[in-house]
Design a protein around this motif. Structure first.
Motif, short mmCIF file in Angstrom:
data_model
loop_
_atom_site.label_atom_id
_atom_site.label_comp_id
_atom_site.label_asym_id
_atom_site.label_seq_id
_atom_site.Cartn_x
_atom_site.Cartn_y
_atom_site.Cartn_z
N SER A 67 0.84 -1.19 0.00
CA SER A 67 0.00 0.00 0.00
C SER A 67 0.88 1.24 0.00
O SER A 67 2.07 1.18 0.33
CB SER A 67 -0.94 0.01 1.21
N HIS A 68 0.28 2.36 -0.40
CA HIS A 68 0.97 3.64 -0.45
C HIS A 68 0.24 4.63 0.44
O HIS A 68 -0.99 4.72 0.39
CB HIS A 68 1.00 4.20 -1.88
N ALA A 69 0.99 5.39 1.23
CA ALA A 69 0.38 6.40 2.08
C ALA A 69 1.39 7.50 2.38
O ALA A 69 2.49 7.23 2.88
CB ALA A 69 -0.11 5.79 3.39
N ASN A 70 1.02 8.75 2.06
CA ASN A 70 1.86 9.91 2.37
C ASN A 70 3.28 9.77 1.86
O ASN A 70 4.25 10.09 2.55
CB ASN A 70 1.87 10.16 3.89
N GLY A 71 3.42 9.26 0.64
CA GLY A 71 4.74 9.11 0.04
C GLY A 71 5.53 7.93 0.53
O GLY A 71 6.68 7.74 0.13
N GLN A 72 4.94 7.13 1.40
CA GLN A 72 5.61 5.96 1.95
C GLN A 72 5.06 4.67 1.33
O GLN A 72 3.90 4.61 0.92
CB GLN A 72 5.42 5.88 3.47
N LEU A 73 5.93 3.68 1.25
CA LEU A 73 5.52 2.34 0.85
C LEU A 73 5.30 1.52 2.12
O LEU A 73 6.15 1.51 3.01
CB LEU A 73 6.59 1.68 -0.01
N GLN A 74 4.18 0.84 2.19
CA GLN A 74 3.89 -0.02 3.33
C GLN A 74 3.76 -1.45 2.83
O GLN A 74 2.98 -1.74 1.93
CB GLN A 74 2.62 0.44 4.03
N LEU A 75 4.55 -2.34 3.42
CA LEU A 75 4.61 -3.73 2.98
C LEU A 75 4.30 -4.62 4.18
O LEU A 75 4.83 -4.41 5.27
CB LEU A 75 6.00 -4.04 2.45
N ALA A 76 3.45 -5.61 3.95
CA ALA A 76 3.08 -6.50 5.05
C ALA A 76 2.90 -7.92 4.52
O ALA A 76 2.62 -8.14 3.34
CB ALA A 76 1.79 -6.03 5.73
N ARG A 77 3.07 -8.88 5.42
CA ARG A 77 2.82 -10.28 5.11
C ARG A 77 2.27 -10.97 6.34
O ARG A 77 2.86 -10.89 7.41
CB ARG A 77 4.09 -11.01 4.66
N GLU A 78 1.16 -11.64 6.15
CA GLU A 78 0.61 -12.46 7.23
C GLU A 78 1.44 -13.74 7.32
O GLU A 78 1.79 -14.35 6.32
CB GLU A 78 -0.85 -12.84 6.93
N ARG A 79 1.78 -14.14 8.53
CA ARG A 79 2.55 -15.36 8.70
C ARG A 79 2.13 -16.07 9.98
O ARG A 79 1.61 -15.46 10.92
CB ARG A 79 4.05 -15.09 8.73
N VAL A 80 2.37 -17.34 10.00
CA VAL A 80 2.00 -18.13 11.16
C VAL A 80 2.98 -17.86 12.29
O VAL A 80 4.19 -17.86 12.10
CB VAL A 80 1.98 -19.65 10.83
N ALA A 81 2.45 -17.65 13.51
CA ALA A 81 3.32 -17.36 14.66
C ALA A 81 4.10 -18.59 15.07
O ALA A 81 3.67 -19.71 14.86
CB ALA A 81 2.46 -16.89 15.82
#
Length: 219
Positions: free
Chosen positions: A205-219
Motif C-alpha cells: 500500500s501507499h500512504a503519504n509518500g511511503q511504501l507499506q509492505l506486510a505479510r501475514e505469517r504463522v506465529a
C-alpha cells in the motif's frame, strides 16, 4: 502474526528475484566448468548473486577472469532459452512509481535488460549493474549505490533478494531483506526479515509518500 515495514523505496536483485534464469545460468557455467576442468559442484556453490569475474577469480584464480567472463557473457546473450518471470514479480513492480524502485544486479547492464525483456518484467528507470561497482556482492557497495541512486538513506529502503551473497550485501548496507524462495530455496543466512515464495503473499500500500509492505505469517 503480521510482518510489516514502512519505507521509501525498494531495491530488487534480478536473477532469482524478478527473473528466473537459473536453468540458463547453470547450463552455461556447467559447460564452462567442463571445458576448464573445474569442479562443477564447487563452482555451483559460488555462481549465484556474484559478478562472473569475481566467481572466476574465486574458483579458478589461475585463469584470466576478464577474458573468461567475456566468453561466458557472449554465450549468455546469444541464448536466453528458459528465462521466465518470478511469479507475481511483473505485477508487483508495475504498482510502483518509477522513483520508488531500482534493480541492483550482479549481471552486466545489457544482459540484465535483455533478461527483463525476455521475461516480460518492466524495466526500471534505475539499475546498478555489474559494471557500476568496484566490488560486487556480498560487499554492501551495490546496495549502497542503489540507495544513493534513488536519493534514499539505505535504512529507508527494503531489499528483495534470493542469493546468499546478495542477502549479505543488502544486510550490510543496513536494509531489511525480503527473501524470495521460489528459485533458490529457503534463506540459509538467518538474515532475512521475511521469506516469501510468491509476490502475492505481500500486501502493498501507499500512504503519504511511503511504501507499506506486510505479510501475514504463522506465529
Amino acid at each position: 502474526m503480521t510482518w510489516r515495514v514502512e519505507c521509501e523505496a525498494f531495491l530488487f536483485d534480478m536473477d532469482g528475484t524478478l527473473v528466473d534464469s537459473t536453468p540458463l545460468i547453470e547450463r552455461i557455467w556447467r559447460g564452462w566448468a567442463a571445458r576448464r576442468d573445474i569442479d562443477v559442484d564447487y563452482l555451483l556453490q559460488h555462481i549465484h548473486g556474484r559478478r562472473g569475474v569475481e566467481t572466476i577469480r574465486l574458483v579458478a584464480p589461475h585463469l584470466d577472469a576478464e577474458s573468461e567472463v567475456h566468453e561466458l557473457l557472449a554465450e549468455e546473450m546469444a541464448d536466453m532459452t528458459g528465462v521466465t518471470a518470478i511469479p507475481g514479480a511483473a505485477d508487483f513492480v508495475e504498482r510502483l512509481h518509477p522513483a520508488q524502485w531500482a534493480i541492483v544486479t550482479s549481471a552486466p547492464r545489457d544482459i540484465a535488460l535483455a533478461k527483463l525483456r525476455v521475461a516480460g518484467v518492466p524495466q526500471p528507470q534505475w539499475i546498478i549493474a555489474a559494471d557500476d561497482v568496484d566490488v560486487g556482492k556480498p560487499h554492501p557497495e551495490p546496495y549502497l549505490k542503489g540507495a544513493a541512486l534513488l536519493g534514499k538513506h539505505p535504512a529507508h529502503c527494503v531489499a528483495f533478494e534470493d542469493a546468499e551473497s546478495g542477502i549479505h550485501s543488502a544486510h550490510q548496507a543496513g536494509m531489511p531483506v525480503v527473501v524470495i524462495t521460489h528459485a533458490a530455496g529457503a534463506d540459509i543466512t538467518g538474515l532475512a526479515s521475511v521469506q516469501i515464495g510468491h509476490y502475492n503473499e505481500l500486501q502493498l500500500s501507499h500512504a503519504n509518500g511511503q511504501l507499506q509492505l506486510a505479510r501475514e505469517r504463522v506465529a
